[in-house]
Design a protein around this motif. Sequence first.
Motif, PDB file in Angstrom:
ATOM      1  N   VAL A  38      -8.573  78.391  53.838  1.00  0.00           N
ATOM      2  CA  VAL A  38      -7.759  77.404  52.890  1.00  0.00           C
ATOM      3  C   VAL A  38      -6.451  78.108  52.581  1.00  0.00           C
ATOM      4  O   VAL A  38      -6.025  78.947  52.150  1.00  0.00           O
ATOM      5  N   ASN A  39      -5.326  77.048  52.988  1.00  0.00           N
ATOM      6  CA  ASN A  39      -4.129  77.135  52.515  1.00  0.00           C
ATOM      7  C   ASN A  39      -3.701  76.791  51.222  1.00  0.00           C
ATOM      8  O   ASN A  39      -3.090  77.535  50.419  1.00  0.00           O
ATOM      9  N   LEU A  40      -3.838  75.493  50.771  1.00  0.00           N
ATOM     10  CA  LEU A  40      -3.666  74.883  49.876  1.00  0.00           C
ATOM     11  C   LEU A  40      -4.582  73.897  49.446  1.00  0.00           C
ATOM     12  O   LEU A  40      -5.389  73.237  50.455  1.00  0.00           O
ATOM     13  N   THR A  41      -5.181  73.731  48.403  1.00  0.00           N
ATOM     14  CA  THR A  41      -6.160  72.918  47.811  1.00  0.00           C
ATOM     15  C   THR A  41      -5.669  71.738  47.094  1.00  0.00           C
ATOM     16  O   THR A  41      -4.734  71.953  45.967  1.00  0.00           O
ATOM     17  N   GLU A  42      -5.603  70.378  47.449  1.00  0.00           N
ATOM     18  CA  GLU A  42      -5.101  69.128  47.052  1.00  0.00           C
ATOM     19  C   GLU A  42      -6.336  68.655  46.023  1.00  0.00           C
ATOM     20  O   GLU A  42      -7.580  68.272  46.733  1.00  0.00           O
ATOM     21  N   ASN A  43      -6.117  68.335  44.797  1.00  0.00           N
ATOM     22  CA  ASN A  43      -7.181  67.845  43.776  1.00  0.00           C
ATOM     23  C   ASN A  43      -7.001  66.347  43.988  1.00  0.00           C
ATOM     24  O   ASN A  43      -5.787  65.618  43.839  1.00  0.00           O
ATOM     25  N   ASP A  44      -8.306  65.856  44.223  1.00  0.00           N
ATOM     26  CA  ASP A  44      -8.170  64.121  44.384  1.00  0.00           C
ATOM     27  C   ASP A  44      -8.993  63.484  43.197  1.00  0.00           C
ATOM     28  O   ASP A  44     -10.201  64.075  43.119  1.00  0.00           O
ATOM     29  N   ALA A  45      -8.581  62.655  42.473  1.00  0.00           N
ATOM     30  CA  ALA A  45      -9.415  62.047  41.434  1.00  0.00           C
ATOM     31  C   ALA A  45     -10.604  61.212  41.785  1.00  0.00           C
ATOM     32  O   ALA A  45     -11.597  60.997  41.084  1.00  0.00           O
ATOM     33  N   SER A  46     -10.503  60.689  43.291  1.00  0.00           N
ATOM     34  CA  SER A  46     -11.801  59.880  43.502  1.00  0.00           C
ATOM     35  C   SER A  46     -12.778  60.749  43.776  1.00  0.00           C
ATOM     36  O   SER A  46     -12.768  62.152  44.023  1.00  0.00           O
ATOM     37  N   LYS A  47     -13.885  60.125  44.295  1.00  0.00           N
ATOM     38  CA  LYS A  47     -15.251  61.016  44.593  1.00  0.00           C
ATOM     39  C   LYS A  47     -15.272  60.861  46.243  1.00  0.00           C
ATOM     40  O   LYS A  47     -14.570  59.921  46.888  1.00  0.00           O
ATOM     41  N   CYS A  48     -16.042  61.657  46.637  1.00  0.00           N
ATOM     42  CA  CYS A  48     -16.491  61.817  48.150  1.00  0.00           C
ATOM     43  C   CYS A  48     -17.012  60.625  48.849  1.00  0.00           C
ATOM     44  O   CYS A  48     -17.643  59.548  48.195  1.00  0.00           O
ATOM     45  N   ARG A  49     -16.914  60.262  49.989  1.00  0.00           N
ATOM     46  CA  ARG A  49     -17.631  59.097  50.799  1.00  0.00           C
ATOM     47  C   ARG A  49     -19.266  59.192  50.355  1.00  0.00           C
ATOM     48  O   ARG A  49     -19.539  57.845  50.022  1.00  0.00           O
ATOM     49  N   LEU A  50     -19.807  59.966  50.326  1.00  0.00           N
ATOM     50  CA  LEU A  50     -21.188  60.258  49.945  1.00  0.00           C
ATOM     51  C   LEU A  50     -21.699  59.558  48.519  1.00  0.00           C
ATOM     52  O   LEU A  50     -22.354  59.017  48.296  1.00  0.00           O
ATOM     53  N   CYS A  51     -21.023  60.369  47.630  1.00  0.00           N
ATOM     54  CA  CYS A  51     -21.066  59.812  46.316  1.00  0.00           C
ATOM     55  C   CYS A  51     -20.784  58.442  46.105  1.00  0.00           C
ATOM     56  O   CYS A  51     -21.173  57.665  45.097  1.00  0.00           O
ATOM     57  N   GLU A  55     -23.101  55.639  44.497  1.00  0.00           N
ATOM     58  CA  GLU A  55     -22.922  54.686  43.438  1.00  0.00           C
ATOM     59  C   GLU A  55     -23.191  53.287  43.747  1.00  0.00           C
ATOM     60  O   GLU A  55     -23.519  52.406  42.901  1.00  0.00           O
ATOM     61  N   THR A  56     -22.653  52.895  44.928  1.00  0.00           N
ATOM     62  CA  THR A  56     -22.680  51.575  45.334  1.00  0.00           C
ATOM     63  C   THR A  56     -24.122  50.976  45.326  1.00  0.00           C
ATOM     64  O   THR A  56     -24.542  49.991  44.690  1.00  0.00           O
ATOM     65  N   LYS A  57     -25.039  51.995  46.064  1.00  0.00           N
ATOM     66  CA  LYS A  57     -26.378  51.626  46.164  1.00  0.00           C
ATOM     67  C   LYS A  57     -27.082  51.601  44.738  1.00  0.00           C
ATOM     68  O   LYS A  57     -27.892  50.688  44.727  1.00  0.00           O
ATOM     69  N   ARG A  60     -26.192  48.217  43.127  1.00  0.00           N
ATOM     70  CA  ARG A  60     -26.881  47.183  43.549  1.00  0.00           C
ATOM     71  C   ARG A  60     -28.235  47.133  43.367  1.00  0.00           C
ATOM     72  O   ARG A  60     -29.006  46.015  43.316  1.00  0.00           O
ATOM     73  N   ARG A  61     -28.851  48.178  43.415  1.00  0.00           N
ATOM     74  CA  ARG A  61     -30.276  48.430  42.944  1.00  0.00           C
ATOM     75  C   ARG A  61     -30.644  48.047  41.211  1.00  0.00           C
ATOM     76  O   ARG A  61     -31.450  47.178  41.086  1.00  0.00           O
ATOM     77  N   SER A  62     -29.516  48.428  40.588  1.00  0.00           N
ATOM     78  CA  SER A  62     -29.646  47.897  39.192  1.00  0.00           C
ATOM     79  C   SER A  62     -29.596  46.286  39.009  1.00  0.00           C
ATOM     80  O   SER A  62     -30.141  45.666  38.068  1.00  0.00           O
ATOM     81  N   ALA A  63     -28.569  45.778  39.895  1.00  0.00           N
ATOM     82  CA  ALA A  63     -28.539  44.503  39.602  1.00  0.00           C
ATOM     83  C   ALA A  63     -29.752  43.503  40.217  1.00  0.00           C
ATOM     84  O   ALA A  63     -30.243  42.810  39.528  1.00  0.00           O
ATOM     85  N   GLU A  64     -30.361  44.094  41.115  1.00  0.00           N
ATOM     86  CA  GLU A  64     -31.639  43.706  41.803  1.00  0.00           C
ATOM     87  C   GLU A  64     -32.636  43.643  40.590  1.00  0.00           C
ATOM     88  O   GLU A  64     -33.621  42.733  40.496  1.00  0.00           O
ATOM     89  N   VAL A  65     -32.865  44.810  40.061  1.00  0.00           N
ATOM     90  CA  VAL A  65     -33.911  45.140  39.145  1.00  0.00           C
ATOM     91  C   VAL A  65     -33.508  44.167  37.868  1.00  0.00           C
ATOM     92  O   VAL A  65     -34.504  43.717  37.199  1.00  0.00           O
ATOM     93  N   ASP A  66     -32.255  44.106  37.312  1.00  0.00           N
ATOM     94  CA  ASP A  66     -32.204  43.121  36.320  1.00  0.00           C
ATOM     95  C   ASP A  66     -32.438  41.664  36.801  1.00  0.00           C
ATOM     96  O   ASP A  66     -33.002  40.729  35.884  1.00  0.00           O
TER      97      ASP A  66
END
Length: 112
Positions: A38-51, A55-57, A60-66
């Motif tokens: 590691v040379n330099l670490t950049e902090n990003d306020a967003s979440k990774c692709r998997l997270c 969250e999207t799933k 969608r699941r919560s909307a379907e249960v409702d």
Amino acid sequence: MCFYNQKRFSCGDWSWTSFAHRCNYEYRTGETCGMKLVNLTENDASKCRLCEKIETKYRRRSAEVDRLERWKREGATLVASMDRSQTLIKELDKEIYILQREREDKRNTLHR
């Protein structure tokens, strides 16, 4: 032992970004030695692709249960739609489980 920049997401995950500079151990022009430091670490306020996918799933699941609970409460006669909704919830549960396993496997392989 070549140096790369790193991006750290708010969820704690990280990824390699751009190449920073070459070490002294590789003499071939344009090549790197294969070890990443590691040379330099950049902090990003967003979440990774998997997270984000997880969250999207969940949303969608919560909307379907409702929707399913509302149909049951209102005494809907759309049995086929209710069955499809229950099937979709089970499919989303499987997809969420697979994504969570993928995230854990990625984290476990990096921490060894």
